[in-house]
Design an enzyme around this catalytic site. Structure first.
Site, mmCIF file in Angstrom:
data_model
loop_
_atom_site.group_PDB
_atom_site.id
_atom_site.type_symbol
_atom_site.label_atom_id
_atom_site.label_comp_id
_atom_site.label_asym_id
_atom_site.label_seq_id
_atom_site.Cartn_x
_atom_site.Cartn_y
_atom_site.Cartn_z
ATOM 1 C CB SER A 143 47.058 46.912 46.954
ATOM 2 O OG SER A 143 47.854 47.121 48.096
ATOM 3 C CE1 TYR A 155 49.232 41.673 46.407
ATOM 4 C CE2 TYR A 155 49.986 43.877 46.958
ATOM 5 C CZ TYR A 155 49.023 42.885 47.032
ATOM 6 O OH TYR A 155 47.844 43.130 47.707
ATOM 7 C CE LYS A 159 46.715 43.293 44.338
ATOM 8 N NZ LYS A 159 45.362 42.766 44.198
HETATM 9 N N1 LIG Z 1 45.107 42.011 53.269
HETATM 10 C C1 LIG Z 1 45.541 43.175 52.928
HETATM 11 O O1 LIG Z 1 46.069 43.920 53.768
HETATM 12 C C2 LIG Z 1 45.389 43.657 51.517
HETATM 13 C C3 LIG Z 1 45.799 44.966 51.223
HETATM 14 C C4 LIG Z 1 45.661 45.443 49.932
HETATM 15 C C5 LIG Z 1 45.097 44.629 48.955
HETATM 16 N N2 LIG Z 1 44.708 43.358 49.262
HETATM 17 C C6 LIG Z 1 44.101 42.566 48.193
HETATM 18 O O2 LIG Z 1 42.869 42.057 48.646
HETATM 19 C C7 LIG Z 1 42.496 40.937 47.851
HETATM 20 C C8 LIG Z 1 42.002 39.820 48.746
HETATM 21 O O3 LIG Z 1 43.096 39.321 49.516
HETATM 22 P P1 LIG Z 1 42.981 39.042 51.085
HETATM 23 O O4 LIG Z 1 43.906 39.964 51.748
HETATM 24 O O5 LIG Z 1 41.577 38.998 51.499
HETATM 25 O O6 LIG Z 1 43.684 37.608 51.169
HETATM 26 P P2 LIG Z 1 43.077 36.159 51.491
HETATM 27 O O7 LIG Z 1 44.190 35.220 51.216
HETATM 28 O O8 LIG Z 1 42.450 36.146 52.834
HETATM 29 O O9 LIG Z 1 41.926 35.994 50.402
HETATM 30 C C9 LIG Z 1 42.218 35.804 49.037
HETATM 31 C C10 LIG Z 1 41.237 34.813 48.454
HETATM 32 O O10 LIG Z 1 41.543 34.645 47.057
HETATM 33 C C11 LIG Z 1 41.480 33.248 46.764
HETATM 34 N N3 LIG Z 1 42.314 32.920 45.604
HETATM 35 C C12 LIG Z 1 43.666 32.874 45.532
HETATM 36 N N4 LIG Z 1 44.053 32.459 44.320
HETATM 37 C C13 LIG Z 1 42.923 32.254 43.590
HETATM 38 C C14 LIG Z 1 42.672 31.798 42.264
HETATM 39 N N5 LIG Z 1 43.684 31.472 41.428
HETATM 40 N N6 LIG Z 1 41.392 31.693 41.856
HETATM 41 C C15 LIG Z 1 40.373 32.007 42.702
HETATM 42 N N7 LIG Z 1 40.542 32.418 43.965
HETATM 43 C C16 LIG Z 1 41.817 32.536 44.410
HETATM 44 C C17 LIG Z 1 41.984 32.581 48.039
HETATM 45 O O11 LIG Z 1 41.621 31.208 48.111
HETATM 46 C C18 LIG Z 1 41.347 33.437 49.117
HETATM 47 O O12 LIG Z 1 40.070 32.959 49.467
HETATM 48 C C19 LIG Z 1 43.725 40.600 47.018
HETATM 49 O O13 LIG Z 1 43.553 41.086 45.702
HETATM 50 C C20 LIG Z 1 44.835 41.342 47.732
HETATM 51 O O14 LIG Z 1 45.906 41.643 46.871
HETATM 52 C C21 LIG Z 1 44.850 42.860 50.512
#
Ligand SMILES: NC(=O)c1ccc[n+]([C@@H]2O[C@H](COP(=O)([O-])OP(=O)(O)OC[C@H]3O[C@@H](n4cnc5c(N)ncnc54)[C@H](O)[C@@H]3O)[C@@H](O)[C@H]2O)c1
Length: 282
Positions: A143, A155, A159
């Site tokens: 992130s 978090y 990261k």
């Molecule tokens: N959305 C943002 O703005 C953003 C920004 C920076 C980083 N991220 C990172 O992106 C990645 C994806 O997150 P997202 O934003 O798409 O959120 P999201 O909640 O839409 O997707 C996350 C997915 O991970 C799955 N998940 C959660 N716990 C799990 C586990 N124990 N085992 C297997 N799967 C699991 C969830 O079911 C979901 O499908 C994460 O690592 C998050 O930290 C997101």
């Protein structure tokens, strides 16, 4: 990896958001994809949706905060596709709470999903990718919060660790023909604000409803709106595909937080400048 057609990828957290965007972009580029997620219904829907586009994809349910579950995912991938060329360590959760509201369960959950799954991903899939060669690629989703700490210590800590792992292993794995990238997204339109939907019960995390008034409520509202207005996850998936093809060390999604990263670097440099003329005492 220039030619992705016919390659096999394993993507964690692939039922929603960025993971689904990455799985979709890779499938559209001719990659066979094993989608892995803890949430069965969402995973079934995602896999069915991609199959309707004639993509060669499959799903495996696994809680990636359990090493043996990730191993099961790897076994299922080898059984279905016979090889694996690309690993995307993407599953992640927002949690852990602000200072003053921490619990061991909350920290363990966030460390398990956001960090240990990445460690185990490298450990389990690295040798599989290396064995069949030639070449391969591992992308891990950190992130911008892996480069600039913000308001969520658990978090941010995980990261930062994913960035460190990726930077270090990029050097080690280059010698073995495996490229390593770290994805540092900004604000992406996903379901991350609803991460508590997937807390495995063994972590014993008490989910408390967030306040509806006051500064925390205001922050949550503003952050949720910013995410809703955020970048399309499929665009992020396309950037990841490009990052794999061109072996980018860092995959960014936009420049919104570049000034914050620059300010951090300037702060670090000021730390060196402060002691630059001193002679170390040995
Ligand atoms: N959305 C943002 O703005 C953003 C920004 C920076 C980083 N991220 C990172 O992106 C990645 C994806 O997150 P997202 O934003 O798409 O959120 P999201 O909640 O839409 O997707 C996350 C997915 O991970 C799955 N998940 C959660 N716990 C799990 C586990 N124990 N085992 C297997 N799967 C699991 C969830 O079911 C979901 O499908 C994460 O690592 C998050 O930290 C997101």
């Amino acid at each position: 990896m220039k030619d992705l057609v016919g390659k096999v990828a394993f993507v964690t957290g692939a039922a929603s958001g960025i993971g689904l965007g990455i799985a979709t972009a890779l499938a559209q580029a001719g990659v066979k994809v094993m989608l892995c997620d803890i949430e069965k219904d969402a995973l079934d829907t995602a896999v069915a949706g991609l199959k309707r586009t004639n993509a060669d994809v499959e799903g495996v349910v696994a809680d990636v905060s359990l090493k043996e579950a990730l191993q099961t995912g790897a076994d299922a991938t080898m059984a279905r596709f016979g090889r694996v060329d690309i690993l995307v360590n993407n599953a992640g959760v927002g949690g852990g709470g602000n200072y003053g509201t921490w619990s061991d369960g909350g920290w363990n959950w966030v460390i398990g999903v956001n960090l240990l799954s990445v460690v185990w991903g490298f450990e389990i899939f690295g040798p599989l990718i290396e064995r069949q060669g030639p070449g391969g690629h591992i992308v891990s989703t950190a992130s911008i919060a892996g480069l600039v700490a913000a308001t969520n210590p658990a978090y941010d800590a995980t990261k930062y660790a994913v960035v460190a792992l990726s930077e270090g292993l990029r050097i080690t794995l280059a010698e073995r023909g495996i490229g390593v990238s770290v994805l540092c997204p900004g604000l992406i339109r996903t379901n991350i604000m609803n991460s508590t939907r997937n807390i495995p019960s063994r972590f014993d995390v008490k989910v408390v409803a967030p306040p509806t008034e006051g500064p925390i409520a205001d922050f949550i509202k503003a952050f949720s709106s910013a995410l809703e207005a955020g970048i399309d996850p499929l665009y992020v998936g396309e950037l990841v595909r490009e990052g794999i093809e061109n072996d980018w060390p860092y995959i960014f999604t936009d420049t919104q937080f570049e000034p914050a990263v620059e300010a951090r670097f300037a702060n670090i440099k000021a730390g060196f400048d402060r002691i630059r003329d001193r002679v170390p005492r040995h």
